[in-house]
Design a protein around this motif. Structure first.
Motif, PDB file in Angstrom:
ATOM      1  N   ILE B 176      93.313  82.164 162.734  1.00  0.00           N
ATOM      2  CA  ILE B 176      92.754  81.377 161.643  1.00  0.00           C
ATOM      3  C   ILE B 176      93.813  81.238 160.553  1.00  0.00           C
ATOM      4  N   ILE B 177      93.864  80.060 159.934  1.00  0.00           N
ATOM      5  CA  ILE B 177      94.846  79.845 158.868  1.00  0.00           C
ATOM      6  C   ILE B 177      94.104  79.666 157.551  1.00  0.00           C
ATOM      7  N   LEU B 178      94.508  80.426 156.553  1.00  0.00           N
ATOM      8  CA  LEU B 178      93.864  80.367 155.247  1.00  0.00           C
ATOM      9  C   LEU B 178      94.812  79.693 154.275  1.00  0.00           C
ATOM     10  N   LEU B 179      94.350  78.646 153.615  1.00  0.00           N
ATOM     11  CA  LEU B 179      95.216  77.953 152.657  1.00  0.00           C
ATOM     12  C   LEU B 179      94.552  77.944 151.286  1.00  0.00           C
ATOM     13  N   ASP B 180      95.318  78.366 150.285  1.00  0.00           N
ATOM     14  CA  ASP B 180      94.786  78.435 148.928  1.00  0.00           C
ATOM     15  C   ASP B 180      95.367  77.285 148.110  1.00  0.00           C
ATOM     16  N   GLU B 181      94.645  76.185 148.008  1.00  0.00           N
ATOM     17  CA  GLU B 181      95.125  74.981 147.311  1.00  0.00           C
ATOM     18  C   GLU B 181      96.567  74.653 147.688  1.00  0.00           C
ATOM     19  N   PRO B 182      96.814  74.375 148.960  1.00  0.00           N
ATOM     20  CA  PRO B 182      98.202  74.270 149.420  1.00  0.00           C
ATOM     21  C   PRO B 182      98.954  73.072 148.874  1.00  0.00           C
ATOM     22  N   THR B 183      98.276  72.097 148.303  1.00  0.00           N
ATOM     23  CA  THR B 183      98.987  70.905 147.842  1.00  0.00           C
ATOM     24  C   THR B 183      98.953  70.749 146.329  1.00  0.00           C
ATOM     25  N   SER B 184      98.426  71.760 145.634  1.00  0.00           N
ATOM     26  CA  SER B 184      98.240  71.555 144.191  1.00  0.00           C
ATOM     27  C   SER B 184      99.553  71.467 143.439  1.00  0.00           C
TER      28      SER B 184
END
Lengths: 292, 259
Positions: B176-184
């Motif tokens: 599973i891949i977790l992204l925390d606002e990856p484009t902010s």
């Protein structure tokens, strides 16, 4: 409106400004002049003695010096025993202080705001203010009396390492604080254990910062005399055994000062010491600049 | 049971009655939700609603904070993550952060392989090369950097750096891949590249991402999760939630009344 009044006022302001500017320049010159005068004097008095043999030969005895002076010759010999001793003791002090300092710095960085960490930080700051002769005395009590049972390079190194410690602790903490937190998180999120994140990511990232702190600490202790008088004592021979009395450049300067026949050697030795300290200082500035 | 929360059959990740508190502040309140395999799930909500905390619980990164108190369970492929070692768990989950954060002292190549190298996993060169190439191809960065793998990762542009960080997270083949606002922190062009990338990645991976950007959630996510003040308000197919929100708070948030 009194236009002329305003004009006079401006003249006064310009004059005030000039006076202030010249004061600033004057005091700046006063600040800079000691170092210029020191270097100038050391070169003037010391250059004659500086030669290759000065770097690789041990100190002459007082008779050799006396006969050279009476024959109006340059005093033979050099201060190799002091140069080697200085580097030996400072290197050994680094071996002791660098790991301890870095690990303590990491501890402070990881425990910001906690009681114990604050205590350690304050104690480390106080340590920085302890007079170096007291550190020499303590090292005498610990190392000279109980470990090497006599004056030794090791005891000198212990005294110097205690002096270096607070500077390395502080610079490590400050360096790590400047590294973005997300680098640490990125490492941990990859399942890398903390100690590998520390040594594989954080310390390499802050390497130049840590190096700057270490080099400054080295340049700070390299000229220390007082603690070495009580610990390393001094030696007329080239010594590499850390449990034996050892010479150092500042110790030699003190010895030359006390021997009327050797006085000429004070200047060249001081010049060399100055060059070494300046080199460490400049290199550490360079390393710090690279960082930005 | 809240009827606004969709039930997922055979979830890859199943969160049950999860609550997280920092000191006495409850950040996540009794959340139960399942995440479907090979989908993009967006976690939305106003600032401070607990969405980042929820994401960080999934690979136990929230434990880096102090005085946290966690109750409930999280099951990854049926295994309780709180009973695993966090190191093992984190190798099974990739994480990408708000700002691109390649390791500044490492080359592009070393950044991708960092998870293996720094974990002391010994591999043959060919094996490493293969992982690096696969991960970089996965994020469509291979053609751009294949001739400069020895250059520092920080020389890349912001968008490329972020793709490098995704490649770094993919190197372990995470479940599973977790992204925390990856484009902010990225410009619109780089953002759309990352969005396209996430859509292709879901064929092989399961993606959970926190986003502030509602249109982004609408564009790329299959399921959406709306949180408010630590509570899970609504969870369902993104299409349904955006066209026909069940809860008044979801509707108000999606129409820009607060947030």
């Amino acid at each position: 409106m009194k236009v002329t009044g305003i004009k006079d006022n401006i003249k006064l302001r310009i004059n005030k400004d000039r006076i202030f500017l010249s004061l600033v320049v004057l005091f700046s010159v006063i600040t800079v002049s000691p170092i210029v005068l020191i270097i100038f004097k050391l070169i003037e008095k010391g250059y004659k003695q500086l030669s290759f043999s000065f770097l690789i030969e041990k100190t002459p005895d007082t008779l050799q010096a006396m006969s050279a002076i009476s024959a109006h010759e340059v005093i033979p010999g050099g201060i190799a025993n002091g140069i080697l001793g200085t580097f030996l003791m400072v290197a050994l002090a680094g071996v002791i202080a660098i790991p301890v300092g870095i690990i303590s710095g990491v501890y402070l960085y990881e425990n910001q705001g906690k009681l114990m960490a604050n205590l350690v930080r304050n104690v480390s700051d106080i340590l920085q203010g302890v007079p170096s002769i007291v550190l020499g005395l303590i090292s005498y009590m610990w190392v000279v009396k109980h470990i090497t049972h006599g004056f030794s390079a090791l005891s000198g190194s212990v005294a110097l390492s205690i002096m270096m410690l607070p500077m390395i602790v502080r610079s490590t903490e400050e360096t790590l604080k400047m590294i973005p937190q997300t680098l640490k998180e990125a490492g941990l999120a990859l399942g890398i254990p903390y100690w590998r994140v520390l040594f594989g990511i954080l310390i390499p990232t802050g390497f130049s910062g840590l190096m700057t702190g270490i080099l400054l600490a080295v340049s700070r202790v390299i000229g220390e005399t007082a603690p070495l008088m009580l610990t390393a004592l001094g030696s007329t021979v080239i010594n590499t055994n850390i449990s034996k009395p050892t010479s150092a450049i500042p110790l030699l300067i003190w010895e030359f000062y006390n021997d009327p026949n050797m006085v000429d050697l004070i200047w060249s030795s001081s010049l060399l010491l100055m060059i070494i300290v300046l080199t460490f200082n400049l290199v550490s500035k360079q390393v710090a600049a690279q960082r930005k | 049971m809240n009827t606004n929360i969709l039930e997922i059959k055979d979830p890859i990740l199943s969160i049950e009655n999860l609550s997280v508190a920092y000191d006495k502040n409850v950040a996540v309140k009794d959340v139960s939700v399942g995440i479907k395999k090979n989908t993009v799930t967006a976690i939305m909500g106003p600032s401070g609603c607990g969405k980042s905390t929820l994401l960080r619980v999934l690979n136990r990164m929230h434990e880096l904070y102090e005085n946290i108190h966690t109750t409930g369970t999280v099951l990854l492929n049926g295994e309780d993550v709180f009973k695993m070692s966090p190191i093992k768990l984190r190798r099974r989950t990739g994480m990408v952060f708000q700002r691109p954060n390649p390791f500044p002292t490492m080359s592009i190549y070393d950044n991708v392989i960092a998870g293996y190298k720094l974990n002391g996993i010994s591999q043959k060169k060919a094996e490493r090369d293969e992982i690096v190439e696969r991960s970089l191809r996965d994020v469509a960065l291979w053609d751009e950097v294949k001739d400069s793998l020895t250059k520092k990762g920080t020389f890349l542009s912001g968008g490329q750096q972020q793709r490098l960080c995704i490649a770094r997270a993919l190197a372990f083949n995470p479940e599973i891949i977790l992204l925390d606002e990856p484009t902010s922190a990225l410009d619109p062009v780089a953002t759309s590249k990352i969005e396209d990338l996430l859509i292709t990645l879901k064929e092989n991976y399961t993606i959970v991402m926190v986003t502030h950007n509602m249109s982004q959630a609408a564009r790329i996510s299959d399921y959406s999760l709306f949180m408010y003040l630590g509570e899970l308000v609504e969870y369902g197919k993104t299409k349904n939630m955006f066209t026909n929100p069940q809860d008044r708070r979801t509707e108000e948030y999606l129409t820009g009344k607060f947030g």
